[in-house]
Motif scaffolding. Structure first.
Motif, PDB file in Angstrom:
ATOM      1  N   LYS A 105      32.179 -14.301  72.259  1.00 18.68           N
ATOM      2  CA  LYS A 105      31.335 -13.649  71.248  1.00 18.68           C
ATOM      3  C   LYS A 105      32.030 -13.529  69.895  1.00 18.68           C
ATOM      4  O   LYS A 105      31.995 -12.465  69.248  1.00 18.68           O
ATOM      5  CB  LYS A 105      30.889 -12.253  71.714  1.00 18.68           C
ATOM      6  CG  LYS A 105      29.883 -12.296  72.822  1.00 18.68           C
ATOM      7  CD  LYS A 105      30.556 -12.148  74.138  1.00 18.68           C
ATOM      8  CE  LYS A 105      29.612 -12.374  75.291  1.00 18.68           C
ATOM      9  NZ  LYS A 105      30.320 -12.481  76.573  1.00 18.68           N
ATOM     10  N   CYS A 106      32.651 -14.608  69.469  1.00 21.00           N
ATOM     11  CA  CYS A 106      33.405 -14.549  68.220  1.00 21.00           C
ATOM     12  C   CYS A 106      32.497 -14.632  66.998  1.00 21.00           C
ATOM     13  O   CYS A 106      32.916 -14.356  65.897  1.00 21.00           O
ATOM     14  CB  CYS A 106      34.418 -15.671  68.175  1.00 21.00           C
ATOM     15  SG  CYS A 106      33.639 -17.266  67.914  1.00 21.00           S
ATOM     16  N   HIS A 107      31.238 -15.040  67.188  1.00 24.62           N
ATOM     17  CA  HIS A 107      30.281 -15.103  66.081  1.00 24.62           C
ATOM     18  C   HIS A 107      30.358 -16.387  65.260  1.00 24.62           C
ATOM     19  O   HIS A 107      29.545 -16.588  64.374  1.00 24.62           O
ATOM     20  CB  HIS A 107      30.490 -13.926  65.111  1.00 24.62           C
ATOM     21  CG  HIS A 107      29.376 -12.933  65.146  1.00 24.62           C
ATOM     22  ND1 HIS A 107      28.976 -12.220  64.057  1.00 24.62           N
ATOM     23  CD2 HIS A 107      28.576 -12.544  66.137  1.00 24.62           C
ATOM     24  CE1 HIS A 107      27.983 -11.417  64.392  1.00 24.62           C
ATOM     25  NE2 HIS A 107      27.730 -11.594  65.650  1.00 24.62           N
ATOM     26  N   CYS A 154      33.853 -23.841  68.196  1.00 25.46           N
ATOM     27  CA  CYS A 154      33.935 -22.828  69.244  1.00 25.46           C
ATOM     28  C   CYS A 154      35.379 -22.744  69.738  1.00 25.46           C
ATOM     29  O   CYS A 154      35.954 -23.742  70.139  1.00 25.46           O
ATOM     30  CB  CYS A 154      32.992 -23.181  70.393  1.00 25.46           C
ATOM     31  SG  CYS A 154      33.161 -22.048  71.777  1.00 25.46           S
ATOM     32  N   PRO A 155      35.961 -21.560  69.692  1.00 25.76           N
ATOM     33  CA  PRO A 155      37.367 -21.438  70.089  1.00 25.76           C
ATOM     34  C   PRO A 155      37.578 -21.536  71.596  1.00 25.76           C
ATOM     35  O   PRO A 155      38.701 -21.546  72.062  1.00 25.76           O
ATOM     36  CB  PRO A 155      37.766 -20.051  69.583  1.00 25.76           C
ATOM     37  CG  PRO A 155      36.503 -19.280  69.519  1.00 25.76           C
ATOM     38  CD  PRO A 155      35.413 -20.270  69.217  1.00 25.76           C
ATOM     39  N   THR A 156      36.496 -21.574  72.358  1.00 24.48           N
ATOM     40  CA  THR A 156      36.624 -21.686  73.807  1.00 24.48           C
ATOM     41  C   THR A 156      35.788 -22.864  74.295  1.00 24.48           C
ATOM     42  O   THR A 156      35.257 -23.622  73.499  1.00 24.48           O
ATOM     43  CB  THR A 156      36.110 -20.413  74.512  1.00 24.48           C
ATOM     44  OG1 THR A 156      34.683 -20.386  74.394  1.00 24.48           O
ATOM     45  CG2 THR A 156      36.689 -19.154  73.911  1.00 24.48           C
ATOM     46  N   GLY A 157      35.652 -22.965  75.589  1.00 25.60           N
ATOM     47  CA  GLY A 157      34.856 -24.048  76.155  1.00 25.60           C
ATOM     48  C   GLY A 157      33.415 -23.634  76.392  1.00 25.60           C
ATOM     49  O   GLY A 157      32.797 -24.090  77.347  1.00 25.60           O
TER      50      GLY A 157
HETATM   51  S1  SF4 Z   1      31.672 -20.046  68.935  1.00 27.50           S
HETATM   52 FE1  SF4 Z   1      31.876 -20.201  71.166  1.00 27.50          FE
HETATM   53  S2  SF4 Z   1      32.999 -18.368  71.786  1.00 27.50           S
HETATM   54 FE2  SF4 Z   1      32.284 -18.024  69.706  1.00 27.50          FE
HETATM   55  S3  SF4 Z   1      30.348 -16.937  69.960  1.00 27.50           S
HETATM   56 FE3  SF4 Z   1      29.858 -19.107  69.803  1.00 27.50          FE
HETATM   57  S4  SF4 Z   1      29.796 -19.864  71.901  1.00 27.50           S
HETATM   58 FE4  SF4 Z   1      30.834 -17.884  71.941  1.00 27.50          FE
END
Ligand code: SF4
Ligand code: FMN
Ligand code: SF4
Ligand code: SF4
Ligand code: FES
Lengths: 576, 438
Positions: free
Chosen positions: B163-165, B213-216
Motif C-alpha cells: 500500500k505504498c500509493h 511497484c516496489p514489490t511483486g
Molecule cells: S505500487 Fe505495488 S506495493 Fe505500492 S500500492 Fe501499488 S501495488 Fe501496492
C-alpha cells in the motif's frame, strides 16, 4: 496548480453529497449509480469505489429499507450491547452485517455515535434510539413493522446538561440570544477581533490545544485566497458528545463563531462538517442557517457591516473517525478518501482546495462567539490563570449522572467524580481511547492544559469492569478506523488486536507486555497522523497504571488452550 | 503518465547552500532539497520504499525512512534540508524502528519469496536484507487475500502489496484517469484496479507500472521473470558495504573440552531442509560429535527418547495431530526447545494453505485435481493416519519455545553457533552471508 498541492487528482467538493443522494434513493449505491457518477465527475470507477468504500455508511449492496446501526463503543458494551444486539437479530430476522431475506432490515455495528450518556444507542435510518434494552428493541421493531413512521418511533435525544459553574461564570450554557455575538463585530477591525481572542487565551478544544487567536492571525497573513472556515463537527472520539449538546441546545452559536472567524481571517465561506451520525440535527442546523440569512446575519454585508460577505453551508460526512483529523477532513470535503495528509503544509497555508483554511472545533468556535459577546474578561474570570475559561466534559460510564459538565479549568478529578455520582470509580478514560487512562491515584489532578488535559470525554468504569475488555474495544476501534495509508498504524493496530485477543484467552506471558510497550512505541513515533500516533497511548499507560491487573502466572510450557479436537474438527468430515 | 510527471515536477528555486549533519558527517547541499536524495548522493543509505523523487509532497506512506531529525523521529523522505539540520540515521532505536516497520510488512502480507516472480528485484526484499530482517517479531496475520487475474495485461497479487500509493499516484490513463485506487480502510485496505482503464494502458505503460511497484504486487502477463534468479541486484553485497563488513566480525570457534551435551532433533511439517542444513557443516560434524551426543533424531534414526535431553531442535510446524503429540513430547523431554527454520517459527511454506479452508485444500488435492477421475478418489482418512489440523500451527502456539533460529533453511553455521551459545555460552555473531536464504 498551487491548489493541487496534495494530489494530482482534481477535487470534487460535490462528490460526497452526490453519493448521499444515490445512497438515499435506493438505500445503497447501485452499479448504474456508480457508472453514472463516474461519468458525471469524469473519474474512473475505481477512484469512486475507493471513496465509497472508505466511508462505512456508504453501501454497495442493499442495506435494508431500515438500516440499523448499533453502537459498539465500550460504554455500550458495558451497558448491555450484547443483549441488545441479539434482540435486534431476533426481532428483525437479520444477522449483523447483513439484510434480512425480505430486504426490510439491515443490521450493522458502528463506532461511537455520540450518545454515550444514553447507551446502548442505535441509529435507524439515521434517527436516534437511546437507552435500548431487549424489551424496547422488540417494541421499536414491532412498530416499524406495523408501519408507524420512523420519525414517530425514534427518541428525543436528551441534552443532559448536568452542571454549570456557579456565580454566572458559565460561558456556554447561559442565556443565549442568537445574533448577539455577530453584531459585536460592528465597529471592530479584524485585528481587534483577533486581539480579543488572543487576550482570552482561548486554545483549540478539538484536542490539540493550539491557540485559536494565533491560528486566525496566521491565516489572515496568508496572501492566497479565497480563504475558508471549517467547523469541525465530526466529534468521533468515543465517549465525546459535548459538541452534540452544544449544537442541539444552541445550534446557531457555532454559526456565529464561524462568521466571526471568517471576519477575522478574511474568509467568505464557511463549511460546517457534520458527522453523519448527527444527521438527525441537520434539519435543525440548516433551519438556523436560513434564519440567520433572513436576519441579515449571513450572506451579503453581514450584520450591516459593509463589505463583509459570509456564506455557510453544511457538509455531511459519511462515517469515518479519522476524518475528524483536520487534513483528513479537508480531503473528505474535496470528495476524496478521508486519509490524513502528510504534514508538509498546515491547513492555514494550504487547506481546502489548496487554499488557506482555518479548521476549528465546534466548542472552540462557540467559545469564540461567547468571548466576543461577553468580552475576554468574562472568559478570564473563570478557570485558572494559565488555563482560563470553562470546558465542556462529556461524562459517561459507571456513574448516576452521565451528561455534559461545563467545568471551570482547575476542577479536580475527584470533584468531577463526586458531581457525576460515580459510586466506585476505578478506571477513568480521559479524552477517549486516544487519550489516557487514570486511576484513583490521580484523583487530585486538575483539568487544565498543564496537568490533566482533556479533549472532552471522561469515561468512568468501576472495579468489576474488565480492563482487557476496555483495551480490546479501543484497539479494535483503531483497527477499524485506521485510514490504512501508513504501515505502522494499519498493520500495528491489527497486530496488537490479535495480541490482546490472545491475552484474553488467558495466554499472556510477561513478554507480551514488553511487546505491547515496544510495538506501541514504534507506532507512536512512526505513524503518519494523530490516529496512529495516539492509538497505543492507553494500552501502554494501562500497563503502568494498573500493574495489579496485569500480573500473570508463569505458564508451564504448554498451551492449555490449544484444543486438538477442535483443530482436527474440519478434517473429521472426511471420515466415511 | 509522462504527462503527469512533467506536470508535478516542481521547479526547484535555486537557493543558497546549507550545511547539514548526517550521523556526524558534514554535508553541503542546496536548501530545500530532499533529505533522502542528499543522503543517497553522499553515500549514506536511508531505507525507503514509497519515496519517489518527483512526487511532491512525498507520499510518506511506508514510514521505513524514519530517522532522528533534530532530535525527533520523523520520516526522512518528508524533509527538505535546511541550515544546521542534524540527522541521525543509524542510532539503535531508529535502526530497530525501521526494521520493525519492514517486519510489519512481512507479517501483514503473505510473502513467500521463494515462489515470487519479483524475488531478487524487489525493494521490500532488499530492505529486508539491508536491515538484517531474518524473522518478523510480529506474528504472521495470514490474511486471506486474492490474486486478481481479471485485468487484461496485469495480474495483481494482493498478498504482496504494501500500500505504498505509488501506483495510485502515478499510473494514469492518457485522459488522466486513475487506474489504481486504495479501497476500503484499516487492515482491509487493498489497492483496487480498474479493469476498464487498465485495458487502455499500452504494454509499455503496464510494464512501467510493474517497475514502479516496489514489490511483486503488480505483474504483467508474460513478463514475470524480468530478472532471472541469480542475476539480482543485491545478491552478493550490501549497499552499506563498510558498515556491514565491520559489524560482521566472527568470534572465536568452538572452545575445547566441554561436558558432552545431549541433543534431540525432529522434523515435523518441514521438508528436512533444516536437517540437511545441520549436516552441511560437513566434517565439522565429526568435531561436533566430540562434544555432543544425539538422542532421538532422524540423523541417527533413534525413534524414542531414552533420556532427558539438554536441547531439542524442532524443524517444521504442526500440520497434523502427530506433529502436536511429538512436539509436546519434545517439550517434556528437552530442557531447551529451539524452533529451527521458518516453518517451525511461523508455519513457513506449508502455511500457504492457512488462507484457504482445509476442506477446499483437500478436495483440490485429492478429488478435483486434473489427474483424478471423478468418483474414484477419496480424501484419505484412517484411524491409523494422523489427523490433519485446520491450519498449520507454528510451534510456539502449541508449546513454549525458548529460542528461534530463522532462515529457510538457516545457514548451518548459524544453527550451530546458536546451539553452542545456548549450551556453553559461546559468543558468536552472524555474517551477512549467513542470513541470506534464497
Ligand atoms: S505500487 Fe505495488 S506495493 Fe505500492 S500500492 Fe501499488 S501495488 Fe501496492
Ligand atoms: C484522529 C483524530 C481525530 C480527530 N477528531 C476530531 C474531532 O472529531 N473533532 C475535532 O474538533 N477535532 C478532531 N481532531 C483534531 C483536529 O485535527 C484539529 O486539531 C481540530 O479540529 C482543530 O480545532 P481546534 O483548534 O479548534 O481544536 C482529531 C484529530 C485526530 C488526530
Ligand atoms: S496513522 Fe493511521 S489513520 Fe493516520 S495516516 Fe496512518 S494509517 Fe491513516
Ligand atoms: S514481493 Fe518481494 S518480499 Fe514479497 S514475496 Fe515477492 S520478493 Fe518476497
Ligand atoms: S520512504 Fe519515507 S515514508 Fe516511505
Amino acid at each position: 496548480m498551487e491548489a493541487e498541492a496534495f494530489s494530482n487528482r482534481r477535487a470534487h467538493p460535490e462528490l460526497l453529497d452526490t453519493l448521499w443522494e444515490y445512497q438515499n434513493q435506493h438505500g445503497y449505491i447501485r452499479d448504474e449509480d456508480l457508472e453514472q457518477c463516474s461519468k458525471e465527475f469524469d473519474i474512473s470507477s475505481i477512484e469512486l469505489e475507493g471513496v465509497i468504500s472508505f466511508y462505512h455508511f456508504f453501501h454497495r449492496r442493499p442495506a435494508g429499507k431500515f438500516t440499523i446501526y448499533l453502537n459498539n463503543s465500550i460504554v455500550s458494551e458495558f451497558k448491555g450491547f450484547q443483549r441488545v444486539r441479539e434482540a435486534f437479530e431476533r426481532e428483525t430476522g437479520a444477522r449483523f452485517g447483513e439484510v434480512d431475506p425480505s430486504g426490510m432490515f439491515g443490521l450493522f455495528e458502528t463506532s461511537c455515535i455520540g450518545l454515550s450518556d444514553q447507551e446502548p444507542a442505535a441509529l435507524i435510518n439515521f434517527l436516534p434510539f437511546t437507552n435500548l434494552n431487549t424489551l424496547k428493541v422488540r417494541q421499536v421493531i414491532a412498530k416499524i413493522k406495523q408501519g408507524v413512521p420512523i420519525e414517530e418511533v425514534c427518541d428525543e435525544v436528551e441534552d443532559n446538561i448536568r452542571y454549570v459553574p456557579p456565580g454566572k461564570r458559565a460561558v456556554f450554557f447561559r442565556e443565549y440570544f442568537p445574533g448577539n455575538a455577530i453584531t459585536k463585530l460592528r465597529g471592530l477591525s479584524p485585528e481587534q477581533v483577533i486581539e480579543e481572542i488572543n487576550r482570552s487565551k482561548l486554545s483549540g478544544r478539538g484536542g490539540a490545544f493550539f491557540p485559536t487567536g494565533l491560528k486566525w492571525g496566521l491565516c489572515r497573513q496568508q496572501p492566497a485566497g479565497p480563504k475558508y472556515i471549517v467547523c469541525n463537527a465530526d466529534e468521533g472520539e468515543p465517549g465525546t458528545f459535548k459538541d452534540r449538546v452544544l449544537m442541539n441546545a444552541m445550534p446557531s452559536l457555532a454559526i456565529e463563531g464561524m462568521a466571526i472567524a471568517g471576519y477575522a481571517v478574511g474568509a467568505r465561506e464557511g463549511i460546517l462538517y457534520l458527522r453523519a451520525e448527527y444527521s438527525w440535527m441537520k434539519a435543525k442546523l440548516e433551519k438556523d442557517i436560513e434564519r440567520f440569512y433572513r436576519m441579515g446575519l449571513l450572506g451579503k454585508n453581514v450584520a450591516g457591516i459593509e463589505g463583509f460577505d459570509f456564506d455557510i453551508r453544511l457538509q455531511l460526512g459519511a462515517g469515518s473517525y479519522v476524518v475528524g483529523e483536520e487534513t483528513a477532513m479537508l480531503n473528505s470535503m474535496e470528495g476524496k478518501r478521508g486519509e490524513a495528509r502528510v504534514k508538509q503544509y498546515y491547513p492555514i497555508e494550504r487547506g481546502f482546495l489548496g487554499l488557506p483554511t482555518v479548521v476549528n472545533n465546534v466548542e472552540t468556535l462557540c467559545a469564540a462567539a461567547r468571548i466576543l459577546e461577553l468580552g475576554a474578561d468574562h472568559f478570564l474570570k473563570a478557570g485558572t490563570a494559565t488555563s482560563p475559561g470553562t470546558k465542556l466534559i462529556s461524562v459517561s460510564g459507571d456513574c448516576h449522572q452521565p451528561g455534559v459538565y461545563e467545568i471551570e479549568y482547575g476542577m479536580t478529578v475527584e470533584e468531577l467524580l463526586k458531581l457525576c455520582q460515580a459510586d466506585a470509580p476505578y478506571y477513568m478514560q480521559v479524552s477517549g481511547p486516544s487519550g489516557e487512562c487514570i486511576s484513583m491515584a490521580d484523583k487530585k489532578r486538575a483539568f487544565s492544559k498543564e496537568d490533566l488535559s482533556c479533549g472532552g470525554a471522561f469515561m468512568v468504569f468501576s472495579k468489576h469492569r474488565d480492563i482487557l475488555q476496555i483495551l480490546l474495544n479501543f484497539t479494535t476501534f483503531f483497527k477499524e478506523e485506521s485510514c490504512g495509508v501508513c504501515t505502522p498504524c494499519r498493520a500495528g493496530n491489527f497486530i496488537l488486536q490479535r495480541k490482546l485477543e490472545k491475552m484474553k484467552l488467558g495466554l499472556a506471558q510477561n513478554s507480551d507486555y514488553e511487546d505491547i510497550r515496544q510495538w506501541g512505541h514504534i507506532m507512536q513515533i512512526a505513524s503518519r497522523c494523530g490516529l496512529g500516533k495516539t492509538a497505543t497511548n492507553t494500552l501502554i499507560k494501562a500497563l503502568d497504571t494498573f500493574p495489579e491487573y496485569f500480573e500473570v502466572k508463569q505458564s508451564d510450557g504448554f498451551n492449555r488452550k490449544f484444543d486438538l479436537t477442535k483443530a482436527t474438527e474440519a478434517y473429521e468430515k472426511f471420515k466415511s | 503518465m509522462k504527462n503527469s510527471k512533467a506536470k508535478r515536477k516542481k521547479k526547484q528555486p535555486t537557493k543558497g547552500a546549507v550545511t547539514i549533519k548526517i550521523d556526524g558527517k558534514e554535508i553541503t547541499a542546496k536548501e530545500g532539497q530532499n533529505l533522502v536524495q542528499i543522503a543517497r548522493e553522499n553515500g549514506i543509505f536511508i531505507p525507503s520504499l514509497c519515496y519517489y523523487e518527483h512526487i511532491d509532497p512525498p507520499l510518506g506512506t511506508c514510514r521505513v525512512c524514519i530517522c532522528e531529525i533534530d532530535g525527533k523521529p520523523a520520516p526522512a523522505c518528508m524533509q527538505k534540508v535546511k541550515e544546521n539540520m542534524e540527522v541521525r540515521v543509524n542510532t539503535p532505536e531508529m535502526e530497530d524502528t525501521r526494521k520493525a516497520i519492514v517486519e510489519m510488512m512481512f507479517a501483514e502480507g503473505n510473502h513467500f519469496c521463494p515462489a515470487c516472480e519479483k524475488s531478487g528485484d524487489c525493494s521490500l526484499q532488499h530492505m529486508g536484507y539491508e536491515m538484517g530482517v531474518s524473522i518478523s517479531r510480529f506474528p504472521h496475520l495470514f490474511k486471506d487475500r486474492i490474486i486478481d487475474f481479471h485485468p487484461k495485461r496485469m495480474i495483481i497479487e494482493h498478498n504482496r502489496c504494501v500500500k505504498c500509493h505509488r501506483c495510485v499516484e502515478e499510473v494514469l490513463t492518457k485522459e488522466g484517469k486513475q487506474v489504481f485506487s486504495l479501497c476500503n480502510r484499516g487492515n482491509e485496505t487493498v489497492v483496487g484496479i480498474d479493469y476498464e482503464q487498465e485495458a487502455k494502458l499500452t504494454r509499455e505503460e503496464a510494464l512501467a507500472a510493474m517497475q514502479l511497484c516496489p514489490t511483486g504486487a503488480i505483474l504483467v502477463r508474460g513478463k514475470s521473470m524480468a530478472k532471472p534468479f541469480g542475476d539480482r541486484q543485491f545478491d552478493n553485497q550490501s549497499v552499506q558495504k563498510e558498515e556491514q563488513a565491520k559489524k560482521a566480525v566472527v568470534e572465536a570457534a568452538v572452545k575445547a573440552a566441554k561436558e558432552k551435551k545431549v541433543i534431540a532433533t525432529i522434523s515435523l511439517a518441514g521438508c528436512f531442509g533444516c536437517h540437511m542444513s545441520m549436516l552441511d557443516i560437513d566434517l565439522g560434524f565429526i568435531d561436533l560429535l566430540e562434544v555432543v551426543e544425539f538422542n532421538k533424531s532422524p540423523i541417527n534414526d533413534i525413534k524414542k527418547f531414552t533420556q532427558q535431553c539438554d536441547i531439542g531442535l524442532i524443524e517444521g510446524g504442526c500440520c497434523n495431530s502427530e506433529n502436536v503429540e511429538t512436539l509436546r513430547e519434545f517439550r517434556r523431554k528437552c530442557d531447551i526447545l529451539v524452533a529451527v527454520g521458518e516453518c517451525s517459527i511461523w508455519g513457513g511454506l506449508p502455511a500457504m494453505r492457512n488462507m484457504i479452508p482445509l476442506e477446499e485444500c483437500l478436495e483440490e488435492a485429492y478429488l478435483n485435481s486434473i489427474t483424478t477421475v471423478a468418483g474414484e478418489h477419496i480424501v484419505p482418512y484412517h484411524e491409523d493416519l494422523p489427523k490433519i489440523l485446520d491450519k498449520v500451527y507454528p510451534c510456539n502456539e502449541i508449546v513454549k519455545i525458548d529460542y528461534f533460529i530463522p532462515g529457510c533453511p538457516p545457514n548451518p553455521e548459524h544453527i550451530w553457533k546458536a546451539v553452542k551459545n545456548l549450551l556453553w555460552g559461546d559468543q558468536y555473531s552472524i555474517l551477512y552471508s549467513e542470513f541470506k536464504y534464497d
